[in-house]
Scaffold this motif. Structure first.
Motif, short mmCIF file in Angstrom:
data_model
loop_
_atom_site.label_atom_id
_atom_site.label_comp_id
_atom_site.label_asym_id
_atom_site.label_seq_id
_atom_site.Cartn_x
_atom_site.Cartn_y
_atom_site.Cartn_z
N LEU A 28 -12.46 -22.13 -4.07
CA LEU A 28 -13.34 -23.40 -3.76
C LEU A 28 -14.83 -23.23 -4.17
CD1 LEU A 28 -13.28 -26.07 -2.31
CD2 LEU A 28 -13.88 -24.74 0.01
N LEU A 29 -15.52 -22.25 -3.84
CA LEU A 29 -16.98 -21.88 -4.21
C LEU A 29 -17.16 -22.08 -5.82
CD1 LEU A 29 -18.52 -19.10 -2.29
CD2 LEU A 29 -19.05 -21.46 -2.19
N PRO A 30 -16.49 -21.52 -6.72
CA PRO A 30 -16.66 -21.79 -8.12
C PRO A 30 -16.26 -23.13 -8.39
CG PRO A 30 -14.73 -20.12 -7.89
CD PRO A 30 -15.47 -20.27 -6.57
N ALA A 31 -15.18 -23.84 -7.82
CA ALA A 31 -14.78 -25.34 -8.24
C ALA A 31 -16.20 -26.18 -7.67
CB ALA A 31 -13.91 -25.39 -7.25
N LEU A 32 -16.85 -25.99 -6.41
CA LEU A 32 -17.85 -26.41 -6.18
C LEU A 32 -19.02 -26.43 -7.23
CD1 LEU A 32 -17.70 -26.11 -2.30
CD2 LEU A 32 -17.37 -28.40 -3.52
N ARG A 33 -19.28 -25.31 -7.62
CA ARG A 33 -20.58 -24.55 -8.32
C ARG A 33 -20.25 -25.37 -9.74
NH1 ARG A 33 -18.69 -19.11 -11.33
NH2 ARG A 33 -17.51 -20.91 -12.54
N ASP A 34 -19.02 -25.40 -10.40
CA ASP A 34 -18.59 -26.20 -11.47
C ASP A 34 -19.17 -27.59 -11.40
OD1 ASP A 34 -17.85 -23.90 -12.51
OD2 ASP A 34 -16.02 -24.06 -12.65
N ALA A 35 -18.60 -28.39 -10.31
CA ALA A 35 -18.87 -29.69 -10.25
C ALA A 35 -20.24 -30.07 -10.00
CB ALA A 35 -18.05 -30.19 -9.09
N LEU A 36 -20.93 -29.23 -9.30
CA LEU A 36 -22.31 -29.73 -8.74
C LEU A 36 -23.49 -29.16 -9.44
CD1 LEU A 36 -21.39 -29.71 -4.88
CD2 LEU A 36 -21.58 -31.81 -6.42
N MET A 37 -23.22 -27.72 -9.70
CA MET A 37 -24.53 -26.97 -10.11
C MET A 37 -25.02 -27.65 -11.32
SD MET A 37 -24.20 -23.03 -9.05
CE MET A 37 -25.87 -22.69 -9.42
N GLY A 38 -24.33 -27.94 -12.37
CA GLY A 38 -24.86 -28.43 -13.63
C GLY A 38 -25.61 -29.77 -13.51
N PRO A 39 -24.99 -30.78 -12.85
CA PRO A 39 -25.75 -32.02 -12.59
C PRO A 39 -27.01 -32.17 -11.70
CG PRO A 39 -23.42 -32.24 -11.91
CD PRO A 39 -23.56 -31.01 -12.36
N VAL A 40 -26.64 -31.47 -10.39
CA VAL A 40 -27.82 -31.28 -9.46
C VAL A 40 -28.86 -30.52 -10.01
CG1 VAL A 40 -28.49 -30.44 -7.17
CG2 VAL A 40 -26.13 -31.47 -7.67
N GLY A 41 -28.36 -29.37 -10.86
CA GLY A 41 -29.72 -28.53 -11.44
C GLY A 41 -30.54 -29.31 -12.42
N GLN A 42 -30.04 -30.26 -13.05
CA GLN A 42 -30.91 -30.96 -14.02
C GLN A 42 -31.89 -32.05 -13.16
OE1 GLN A 42 -31.24 -29.73 -16.94
NE2 GLN A 42 -29.89 -28.29 -16.14
N LEU A 43 -31.66 -32.28 -11.61
CA LEU A 43 -32.53 -33.01 -11.08
C LEU A 43 -34.01 -32.19 -11.21
CD1 LEU A 43 -30.31 -34.30 -8.47
CD2 LEU A 43 -30.86 -35.56 -10.54
N PRO A 44 -34.82 -33.01 -11.34
CA PRO A 44 -36.20 -32.39 -11.51
C PRO A 44 -36.76 -31.09 -10.44
CG PRO A 44 -36.40 -34.57 -12.41
CD PRO A 44 -35.37 -34.43 -11.81
N TRP A 45 -36.56 -31.89 -9.36
CA TRP A 45 -37.02 -30.88 -8.14
C TRP A 45 -35.86 -29.61 -7.93
CZ3 TRP A 45 -34.95 -28.38 -3.60
CH2 TRP A 45 -36.04 -28.06 -2.66
#
Ligand SMILES: Cc1cc2nc3c(=O)[nH]c(=O)nc-3n(C[C@H](O)[C@H](O)[C@H](O)COP(=O)(O)OP(=O)(O)OC[C@H]3O[C@@H](n4cnc5c(N)ncnc54)[C@H](O)[C@@H]3O)c2cc1C
Length: 413
Positions: free
Chosen positions: A365-382
């Motif tokens: 579950l953790l890596p699935a969430l990571r793959d779904a969220l970290m990329g797009p959220v990580g590009q938000l400036p803050w």
């Protein structure tokens, strides 16, 4: 009386240099009889670079290492998980890929130049507090001398720190169930110019590539190396004497096909080195005139690339504390040091514990969430700013707080 430093790794050597440069007599004890400047590739963060700059050692590191402007991590299907640019933190910021041997070579060279007594093949087994100072013991009950203070820098798997907390504190040093095989290979001609590159399949597979420049003692024109890091559970760590290298390479090439020419440089299984690490929680880190520093006090997984940087920061903060309070007794100095390091170490310990299972575990579950969220959220400036500040080693809290290393304790008075 001098200060004893146990362990001539990054933490012990840097701390010994830091004190010796302030005129404090120091003696180093190292269990290895003939220490060599070797080891895995390290990512030297802006924090560690700043400490080396204060010590006048950064130019030597830059002459050997590889400047890295960004970290890129993606999945086998090409989905971006991490894309961090150091310039987001500060326009001139970068990471420095370095062979650990270069860092050790630079530090040991300085230690020798300072004339610090350095006993190799000397294993410290414990100490006794006496009214006249701390008496150190070696193997077979050998008396290693009496010291004003002792710094335990004997690494993640320290056998000495339990004495520090016996009866009035606690130590947890959980070995991570996952480790890695790593090696440094020569960059083949025509190999893509890469930055720090990671490729993931769930949390089950992770391949990391990092340019690390040339080895300590090599000619300026010699081929630069690339550090290869392959994550695996400790239970699956192969016996290198019986490893089928061709079969071992297969999943790496399946995960990242263009790594193949680099792997051609891996011709003997013994070029691979196993790495294991521990999550260390030690409280308190000091008692009387004895203090634990480096991995012995705050070892963590290498996921965030901070351990060696933390060790360098320990050395600077200890020197800063000593310089600010030159007459203070050692127990008071060590307590001040521990207080000064608390917030930074707490943040990175928590972040490492939180992040590591996302990249090295059997979880789904953790890596699935990571793959779904970290990329797009990580590009938000803050979020991007926070992530880069974390990678740079500068954060002292989840929401705010930055480390300030600008005060050079070794500058002329
Ligand atoms: C695969 C891998 C990748 C890593 N990547 C990074 C990275 O990219 N960036 C980063 O900052 N960090 C990284 N690290 C972490 C970094 O290497 C460590 O945090 C750092 O080396 C810790 O230094 P230390 O001096 O505390 O411990 P150590 O380097 O372990 O040194 C301890 C020393 O104490 C000696 N010793 C032990 N017991 C005794 C005794 N009883 N008496 C005398 N001497 C003793 C040992 O021989 C050794 O020389 C990585 C680690 C690994 C394993």
């Amino acid at each position: 009386m001098s200060v004893a430093v146990v362990g001539a790794g990054v933490a012990g050597t840097a701390a010994a240099i830091g004190l010796a440069q302030l005129g404090v007599p120091v003696t180093v004890f190292e269990t290895v009889a003939d220490p060599q400047p070797i080891g895995a590739g390290l990512l030297l963060q802006p924090t560690g670079q700043q400490v080396l700059a204060h010590l006048g050692l950064l130019d030597g590191a830059l002459a050997h290492g590889a400047r890295l402007d960004r970290l890129h991590g993606d999945t086998a299907s090409g989905r971006t998980v991490l894309h961090l640019r150091y310039s987001r933190f500060a326009p001139e910021a970068y990471g420095l890929g370095l062979q650990r041997g270069v860092l050790m070579g630079l530090l040991w060279q300085r230690l020798r130049a300072l004339g610090v007594p350095w006993h190799c093949g000397a294993t410290v087994t414990g100490w006794t507090d006496t009214p006249e100072g701390v008496r150190l013991h070696g193997e077979g009950g050998a008396d290693l001398g009496r010291f004003e203070a002792v710094l335990l820098a004997d690494g993640s798997f320290s056998r000495l720190r339990s004495q520090l907390v016996a009866g009035h504190g606690r130590v947890r040093a959980d070995p991570f169930p996952w480790g890695a095989l790593w090696t440094v290979l020569p960059a083949p001609t025509g190999f893509p110019a890469i930055e720090l590159r990671q490729r993931f399949r769930g949390a089950r597979q992770m391949l990391g590539l990092m340019p690390v420049g040339r080895a300590w003692g090599s000619d300026a024109g010699s081929a630069p190396g690339i550090n290869l890091f392959w994550s695996l559970p400790l239970a699956e760590m192969p016996d290198l004497d019986r490893l089928d290298l061709a079969a071992w390479k297969r999943p790496l090439v399946e995960l990242l096909p263009w790594v193949s020419p680099l792997l051609d440089g891996l011709t003997d299984a013994h070029q691979l080195r196993p790495a294991r690490y521990a999550d260390v929680r030690l409280h308190p880190t000091h008692r009387g005139a004895v203090l634990a520093i480096g991995d012995a006090a705050h070892g963590m997984s290498p996921q965030l690339g901070q351990g060696a940087n933390m060790a360098l920061i320990d050395a600077q903060v200890l020197a800063q504390t000593r310089r600010a309070h030159p007459q203070a007794p050692w127990p008071e100095l060590l307590a001040r040091f521990a207080q000064a390091r608390r917030a930074h170490l707490r943040y990175y310990g928590q972040a490492s514990r939180w992040l590591t299972p996302m990249f090295q575990s059997h979880q789904r579950l953790l890596p699935a969430l990571r793959d779904a969220l970290m990329g797009p959220v990580g590009q938000l400036p803050w979020f991007h700013g926070q992530n880069v500040a974390t990678l740079s080693g500068m954060k002292t809290g989840w929401l705010w707080g930055r480390l300030d290393l600008s005060n050079n304790p070794w500058s002329p008075p």
